[in-house]
Design a protein around this motif. Structure first.
Motif, PDB file in Angstrom:
ATOM      1  N   MET A   1       0.829  -1.197   0.000  1.00 18.77           N
ATOM      2  CA  MET A   1       0.000   0.000   0.000  1.00 18.77           C
ATOM      3  C   MET A   1       0.874   1.262   0.000  1.00 18.77           C
ATOM      4  O   MET A   1       0.664   2.197  -0.750  1.00 18.77           O
ATOM      5  N   SER A   2       1.896   1.238   0.869  1.00 20.76           N
ATOM      6  CA  SER A   2       2.711   2.452   0.976  1.00 20.76           C
ATOM      7  C   SER A   2       3.563   2.653  -0.280  1.00 20.76           C
ATOM      8  O   SER A   2       3.859   3.784  -0.653  1.00 20.76           O
ATOM      9  N   THR A   3       3.942   1.534  -0.920  1.00 19.31           N
ATOM     10  CA  THR A   3       4.712   1.707  -2.156  1.00 19.31           C
ATOM     11  C   THR A   3       3.842   2.335  -3.242  1.00 19.31           C
ATOM     12  O   THR A   3       4.303   3.147  -4.031  1.00 19.31           O
ATOM     13  N   LEU A   4       2.558   1.948  -3.206  1.00 21.69           N
ATOM     14  CA  LEU A   4       1.620   2.534  -4.161  1.00 21.69           C
ATOM     15  C   LEU A   4       1.529   4.048  -3.941  1.00 21.69           C
ATOM     16  O   LEU A   4       1.576   4.844  -4.881  1.00 21.69           O
ATOM     17  N   PHE A   5       1.428   4.398  -2.673  1.00 22.00           N
ATOM     18  CA  PHE A   5       1.340   5.803  -2.300  1.00 22.00           C
ATOM     19  C   PHE A   5       2.583   6.554  -2.763  1.00 22.00           C
ATOM     20  O   PHE A   5       2.506   7.636  -3.338  1.00 22.00           O
ATOM     21  N   LEU A   6       3.735   5.914  -2.542  1.00 25.49           N
ATOM     22  CA  LEU A   6       5.010   6.525  -2.930  1.00 25.49           C
ATOM     23  C   LEU A   6       5.063   6.726  -4.440  1.00 25.49           C
ATOM     24  O   LEU A   6       5.444   7.790  -4.927  1.00 25.49           O
ATOM     25  N   ALA A   7       4.627   5.690  -5.156  1.00 25.85           N
ATOM     26  CA  ALA A   7       4.646   5.787  -6.612  1.00 25.85           C
ATOM     27  C   ALA A   7       3.758   6.934  -7.084  1.00 25.85           C
ATOM     28  O   ALA A   7       4.147   7.713  -7.962  1.00 25.85           O
ATOM     29  N   ALA A   8       2.583   7.053  -6.472  1.00 23.21           N
ATOM     30  CA  ALA A   8       1.671   8.133  -6.858  1.00 23.21           C
ATOM     31  C   ALA A   8       2.322   9.482  -6.589  1.00 23.21           C
ATOM     32  O   ALA A   8       2.239  10.406  -7.404  1.00 23.21           O
ATOM     33  N   ASP A   9       3.002   9.582  -5.458  1.00 23.07           N
ATOM     34  CA  ASP A   9       3.681  10.814  -5.099  1.00 23.07           C
ATOM     35  C   ASP A   9       4.750  11.167  -6.132  1.00 23.07           C
ATOM     36  O   ASP A   9       4.861  12.308  -6.576  1.00 23.07           O
ATOM     37  N   LEU A  10       5.514  10.145  -6.535  1.00 24.18           N
ATOM     38  CA  LEU A  10       6.580  10.385  -7.496  1.00 24.18           C
ATOM     39  C   LEU A  10       6.026  10.814  -8.846  1.00 24.18           C
ATOM     40  O   LEU A  10       6.539  11.727  -9.485  1.00 24.18           O
ATOM     41  N   ILE A  11       4.931  10.152  -9.262  1.00 22.55           N
ATOM     42  CA  ILE A  11       4.323  10.538 -10.539  1.00 22.55           C
ATOM     43  C   ILE A  11       3.845  11.979 -10.470  1.00 22.55           C
ATOM     44  O   ILE A  11       4.030  12.763 -11.398  1.00 22.55           O
ATOM     45  N   SER A  12       3.286  12.341  -9.331  1.00 15.38           N
ATOM     46  CA  SER A  12       2.803  13.708  -9.175  1.00 15.38           C
ATOM     47  C   SER A  12       3.954  14.710  -9.267  1.00 15.38           C
ATOM     48  O   SER A  12       3.857  15.730  -9.955  1.00 15.38           O
ATOM     49  N   VAL A  13       5.078  14.423  -8.597  1.00 11.19           N
ATOM     50  CA  VAL A  13       6.244  15.306  -8.679  1.00 11.19           C
ATOM     51  C   VAL A  13       6.731  15.410 -10.118  1.00 11.19           C
ATOM     52  O   VAL A  13       7.032  16.499 -10.619  1.00 11.19           O
ATOM     53  N   PHE A  14       6.748  14.263 -10.814  1.00 11.73           N
ATOM     54  CA  PHE A  14       7.230  14.214 -12.192  1.00 11.73           C
ATOM     55  C   PHE A  14       6.373  15.094 -13.104  1.00 11.73           C
ATOM     56  O   PHE A  14       6.873  15.963 -13.806  1.00 11.73           O
ATOM     57  N   VAL A  15       5.052  14.871 -13.032  1.00 14.16           N
ATOM     58  CA  VAL A  15       4.155  15.613 -13.922  1.00 14.16           C
ATOM     59  C   VAL A  15       4.171  17.107 -13.577  1.00 14.16           C
ATOM     60  O   VAL A  15       4.225  17.961 -14.461  1.00 14.16           O
ATOM     61  N   ARG A  16       4.189  17.407 -12.302  1.00 13.55           N
ATOM     62  CA  ARG A  16       4.252  18.811 -11.875  1.00 13.55           C
ATOM     63  C   ARG A  16       5.476  19.496 -12.450  1.00 13.55           C
ATOM     64  O   ARG A  16       5.410  20.615 -12.953  1.00 13.55           O
ATOM     65  N   SER A  17       6.634  18.803 -12.340  1.00 15.72           N
ATOM     66  CA  SER A  17       7.864  19.476 -12.761  1.00 15.72           C
ATOM     67  C   SER A  17       7.929  19.641 -14.274  1.00 15.72           C
ATOM     68  O   SER A  17       8.585  20.539 -14.768  1.00 15.72           O
TER      69      SER A  17
END
Lengths: 210, 222
Positions: A1-17
């Motif tokens: 579950m937490s890895t999923l959360f982490l992945a979502a966070d990373l995708i968000s940082v990626f798309v934002r940047s």
């Protein structure tokens, strides 16, 4: 579950940047080379790739430097007596030293390993040491307190965003040769206006949340 | 900042001869670092939403350009050309650290507002450009003046941009309201375009347009 959360966070940082906090359209970083090297698509692409390359290496490296050496308390891993030392005022000089030496190293490595790539990127690599977007990436990483993985993804995303911007403007400028621009606006002026318009277009990504 | 430290040259030349004056005034218009040489746009436009941080930025950049020009010019014969970029970057970043620490100590709120852009003076192309193009081949005193001139040239452009952005974007100049309430009541609305990053680009483009319409010899032939 937490890895999923982490992945979502990373995708968000990626798309934002890439789209929302685009280095060019939101912060005007790396404008000098953006304006100077955007006369044809091929060279723009070369410079873009070189920027991504250096950005992906330097942002995580500077993260390590900042969090393991410079920040207050970060030297505790050597000995607890060093825990009170705060060297963060040295951040600028350390960051730029990392960037300058990494570009030098990358240049030598590329020359050795892949002469073809060197032929394509060669002239751009030294220029990158003084590209504001590279140092900007490291400084934003410091200001926004990213984690290590986030910092790496942020470096990649910022580089990709920068490349998209320069390739797009180069393509537009090539078409622009056949259009009738008022003489005083030719060259620099019209490029500014185009960048502004593209910036407005990119602002439409603002509403996206991930 | 500490430009006062510099002593006038020993010879009995006037402090500001014709040549020296040219060094100071040329970058203001005909050889402007931003609009003509296309340098230093990177870190400048994002700070121009208000006059006050812009003023601070202009002063910081002027100090850094002038002092680094002077220091590098003093060292120019001792720098091996292969590693000159690293030497230049080191000198510049030391100066920028000084500026940053001073801003943090005395003008904390402005320093927060400028955020990463103080640090980005290091890679401001004006600084590197002037070091490469002028300081590496000229005596310390003219280099200092050249740095000052280019700093002022940069300051003039970003202050002009900031003036229009703040005036139309929030109806203020230096934080003081200049557009009276009566006009707002009559239906005037602040221009939101001026507050977003793209607004800065349009204002600079207009600046370039106007400047080049008056000085035809500056037009680009593409």
């Amino acid at each position: 579950m937490s890895t999923l959360f982490l992945a979502a966070d990373l995708i968000s940082v990626f798309v934002r940047s890439i789209f929302i906090d685009n280095m060019i359209f939101a912060y005007f970083l790396g404008m000098c080379s953006y304006l100077a090297v955007s006369k044809n698509v091929k060279t723009a692409l070369g410079l873009g790739v070189a920027v991504i390359f250096v950005m992906v290496i330097t942002v995580p490296l500077n993260w390590l430097l900042l969090n393991k050496v410079l920040k207050e308390g970060s030297l505790a891993w050597i000995s607890p007596s060093l825990a009170k030392i705060d060297l963060s005022f040295l951040a600028f000089i350390m960051f730029i030293a990392t960037i300058a030496s990494m570009t030098q190293l990358v240049e030598m490595l590329v020359e050795k390993l892949s002469p073809e790539l060197y032929g394509a990127l060669g002239i751009f690599l030294p220029l990158i040491a003084v590209n504001c977007s590279i140092l900007g990436g490291s400084l934003f990483m410091q200001e926004r307190d990213y984690e290590f993985a986030e910092a790496t993804v942020f470096g990649l995303g910022s580089g990709v965003g920068w490349m998209i911007a320069i390739v797009a403007i180069a393509a537009i400028r090539m078409r622009l040769r056949y259009s009738d621009v008022p003489a005083p606006l030719k060259g620099l002026g019209i490029t500014f206006i185009l960048t502004g318009l593209m910036g407005i277009a990119f602002m439409s990504f603002l509403g996206i949340t991930l | 900042m500490s430009e006062v430290l510099v002593q006038p040259p020993a010879e009995k030349k006037p402090l500001l001869g014709k040549k020296e004056r040219k060094l100071l005034t040329d970058p203001l218009s005909d050889n402007n670092p931003v609009t003509i040489q296309v340098l230093g746009i990177c870190s400048s436009l994002a700070v121009t939403t208000q006059m006050k941080p812009t003023m601070v930025m202009a002063i910081s950049v002027t100090a850094v350009v002038a002092l680094s020009n002077w220091v590098i010019s003093l060292m120019r014969n001792a720098i091996p050309s292969r590693i000159r970029i690293i030497v230049q970057l080191t000198v510049v970043s030391v100066l920028v650290i000084l500026v940053d620490q001073m801003l943090k100590a005395y003008m904390y709120d402005v320093s927060k507002q400028l955020s990463v852009f103080v640090g980005l003076i290091i890679t401001n192309c004006i600084v590197m450009g002037r070091l490469e193009a002028y300081a590496m081949g000229n005596k310390p005193y003219p280099s200092l003046l050249d740095g000052l001139g280019n700093g002022f040239g940069y300051g003039v452009v970003i202050l002009t941009v900031a003036f229009f952005r703040e005036l139309f974007g929030s109806g203020k100049v230096f934080g003081f309201k200049v557009i009276p309430d009566a006009i707002y009541e009559a239906g005037y609305v602040n221009n939101g375009l001026m507050m977003i990053p793209a607004g800065a680009l349009f204002v600079v483009a207009c600046y370039i347009w106007i400047q080049r319409s008056f000085a035809k010899h500056l037009e680009e032939k593409e």
